[in-house]
Design a protein around this motif. Sequence first.
Motif, mmCIF file in Angstrom:
data_model
loop_
_atom_site.group_PDB
_atom_site.id
_atom_site.type_symbol
_atom_site.label_atom_id
_atom_site.label_comp_id
_atom_site.label_asym_id
_atom_site.label_seq_id
_atom_site.Cartn_x
_atom_site.Cartn_y
_atom_site.Cartn_z
ATOM 1 N N ASP A 50 7.436 -7.894 -0.284
ATOM 2 C CA ASP A 50 7.583 -6.672 -1.065
ATOM 3 C C ASP A 50 6.425 -5.732 -0.759
ATOM 4 N N SER A 51 6.328 -4.644 -1.492
ATOM 5 C CA SER A 51 5.300 -3.647 -1.196
ATOM 6 C C SER A 51 3.885 -4.182 -1.396
ATOM 7 N N MET A 52 3.705 -5.094 -2.346
ATOM 8 C CA MET A 52 2.366 -5.652 -2.590
ATOM 9 C C MET A 52 1.917 -6.532 -1.423
ATOM 10 N N VAL A 53 2.817 -7.378 -0.957
ATOM 11 C CA VAL A 53 2.507 -8.240 0.181
ATOM 12 C C VAL A 53 2.298 -7.390 1.431
ATOM 13 N N ALA A 54 3.159 -6.398 1.637
ATOM 14 C CA ALA A 54 3.034 -5.519 2.810
ATOM 15 C C ALA A 54 1.701 -4.766 2.782
ATOM 16 N N ARG A 55 1.313 -4.265 1.615
ATOM 17 C CA ARG A 55 0.033 -3.555 1.488
ATOM 18 C C ARG A 55 -1.125 -4.471 1.877
ATOM 19 N N SER A 56 -1.096 -5.687 1.394
ATOM 20 C CA SER A 56 -2.155 -6.642 1.696
ATOM 21 C C SER A 56 -2.192 -6.977 3.185
ATOM 22 N N LEU A 57 -1.030 -7.174 3.796
ATOM 23 C CA LEU A 57 -0.981 -7.467 5.233
ATOM 24 C C LEU A 57 -1.463 -6.280 6.071
ATOM 25 N N ARG A 58 -1.149 -5.067 5.624
ATOM 26 C CA ARG A 58 -1.641 -3.869 6.330
ATOM 27 C C ARG A 58 -3.158 -3.789 6.244
ATOM 28 N N ARG A 59 -3.680 -3.923 5.052
ATOM 29 C CA ARG A 59 -5.121 -3.728 4.833
ATOM 30 C C ARG A 59 -5.977 -4.855 5.394
ATOM 31 N N HIS A 60 -5.531 -6.077 5.245
ATOM 32 C CA HIS A 60 -6.384 -7.206 5.599
ATOM 33 C C HIS A 60 -6.064 -7.845 6.942
ATOM 34 N N CYS A 61 -4.874 -7.562 7.481
ATOM 35 C CA CYS A 61 -4.476 -8.177 8.754
ATOM 36 C C CYS A 61 -4.142 -7.136 9.823
ATOM 37 N N GLY A 62 -4.137 -5.855 9.454
ATOM 38 C CA GLY A 62 -3.850 -4.802 10.417
ATOM 39 C C GLY A 62 -2.394 -4.701 10.833
ATOM 40 N N TRP A 63 -1.480 -5.158 10.016
ATOM 41 C CA TRP A 63 -0.053 -5.133 10.350
ATOM 42 C C TRP A 63 0.508 -3.758 9.997
ATOM 43 N N ALA A 64 0.385 -2.827 10.915
ATOM 44 C CA ALA A 64 0.683 -1.412 10.662
ATOM 45 C C ALA A 64 2.167 -1.114 10.451
ATOM 46 N N SER A 65 3.066 -1.929 10.999
ATOM 47 C CA SER A 65 4.500 -1.616 10.878
ATOM 48 C C SER A 65 5.042 -1.913 9.483
ATOM 49 N N LEU A 66 4.280 -2.602 8.649
ATOM 50 C CA LEU A 66 4.729 -2.878 7.279
ATOM 51 C C LEU A 66 4.284 -1.732 6.379
ATOM 52 N N THR A 67 5.048 -0.670 6.411
ATOM 53 C CA THR A 67 4.715 0.513 5.624
ATOM 54 C C THR A 67 5.142 0.319 4.178
ATOM 55 N N GLY A 68 4.678 1.176 3.326
ATOM 56 C CA GLY A 68 5.060 1.118 1.922
ATOM 57 C C GLY A 68 6.421 1.715 1.646
ATOM 58 N N ARG A 69 7.105 2.140 2.681
ATOM 59 C CA ARG A 69 8.410 2.787 2.511
ATOM 60 C C ARG A 69 9.573 1.833 2.754
ATOM 61 N N TYR A 70 9.301 0.559 2.797
ATOM 62 C CA TYR A 70 10.332 -0.463 3.016
ATOM 63 C C TYR A 70 11.096 -0.249 4.307
ATOM 64 N N ALA A 71 10.395 0.218 5.317
ATOM 65 C CA ALA A 71 11.042 0.508 6.594
ATOM 66 C C ALA A 71 10.852 -0.620 7.607
ATOM 67 N N TRP A 72 10.412 -1.782 7.138
ATOM 68 C CA TRP A 72 10.197 -2.854 8.097
ATOM 69 C C TRP A 72 11.533 -3.435 8.542
ATOM 70 N N SER A 73 11.511 -4.018 9.728
ATOM 71 C CA SER A 73 12.747 -4.513 10.349
ATOM 72 C C SER A 73 12.952 -5.984 10.037
ATOM 73 N N SER A 74 14.143 -6.466 10.381
ATOM 74 C CA SER A 74 14.407 -7.892 10.224
ATOM 75 C C SER A 74 13.505 -8.693 11.154
ATOM 76 N N GLY A 75 13.158 -8.117 12.307
ATOM 77 C CA GLY A 75 12.213 -8.769 13.220
ATOM 78 C C GLY A 75 10.843 -8.923 12.598
ATOM 79 N N ASP A 76 10.396 -7.894 11.853
ATOM 80 C CA ASP A 76 9.127 -7.990 11.126
ATOM 81 C C ASP A 76 9.191 -9.116 10.090
ATOM 82 N N TYR A 77 10.329 -9.207 9.423
ATOM 83 C CA TYR A 77 10.473 -10.243 8.391
ATOM 84 C C TYR A 77 10.428 -11.643 9.005
ATOM 85 N N VAL A 78 11.113 -11.830 10.109
ATOM 86 C CA VAL A 78 11.098 -13.129 10.794
ATOM 87 C C VAL A 78 9.681 -13.452 11.273
ATOM 88 N N ALA A 79 9.001 -12.463 11.849
ATOM 89 C CA ALA A 79 7.621 -12.668 12.316
ATOM 90 C C ALA A 79 6.709 -13.031 11.147
#
Length: 116
Positions: A50-79
């Motif tokens: 969800d947005s909380m997990v995505a925010r944490s992954l962006r900030r602490h792991c540098g996962w830039a494709s996990l935006t707060g707009r829920y635009a991540w792909s199924s590939g991102d989810y599998v990864a």
Amino acid sequence: MIFRTNRSRRGLPGVASAGQCRLFLGPPFFTKFLYFAGGGSPSHRCLILDSMVARSLRRHCGWASLTGRYAWSSGDYVAYCDLLAGWSAQLSDSTAGELVTPDRIEYAFFRRGRAA
């Protein structure tokens, strides 16, 4: 909104037959649905993203494709699920006999994202 219709029945706006309805779930809700469908089984690898997990992954792991707009792909989810499964295996091996499940890691990311 959970259901979205393509057409309405005559005289009943917004009401559609079963063949005309499609399920409309955003990624956060759908990943929660997948997680709880597994009933807590360790072999069921679906995690909540969800947005909380995505925010944490962006900030602490540098996962830039996990935006707060829920635009991540199924590939991102599998990864994401694969990454947490790998971390779980590594952490479980390095701890004193304690099993660290992927959903415990996900919850830690959720708490960090919520606190930010």
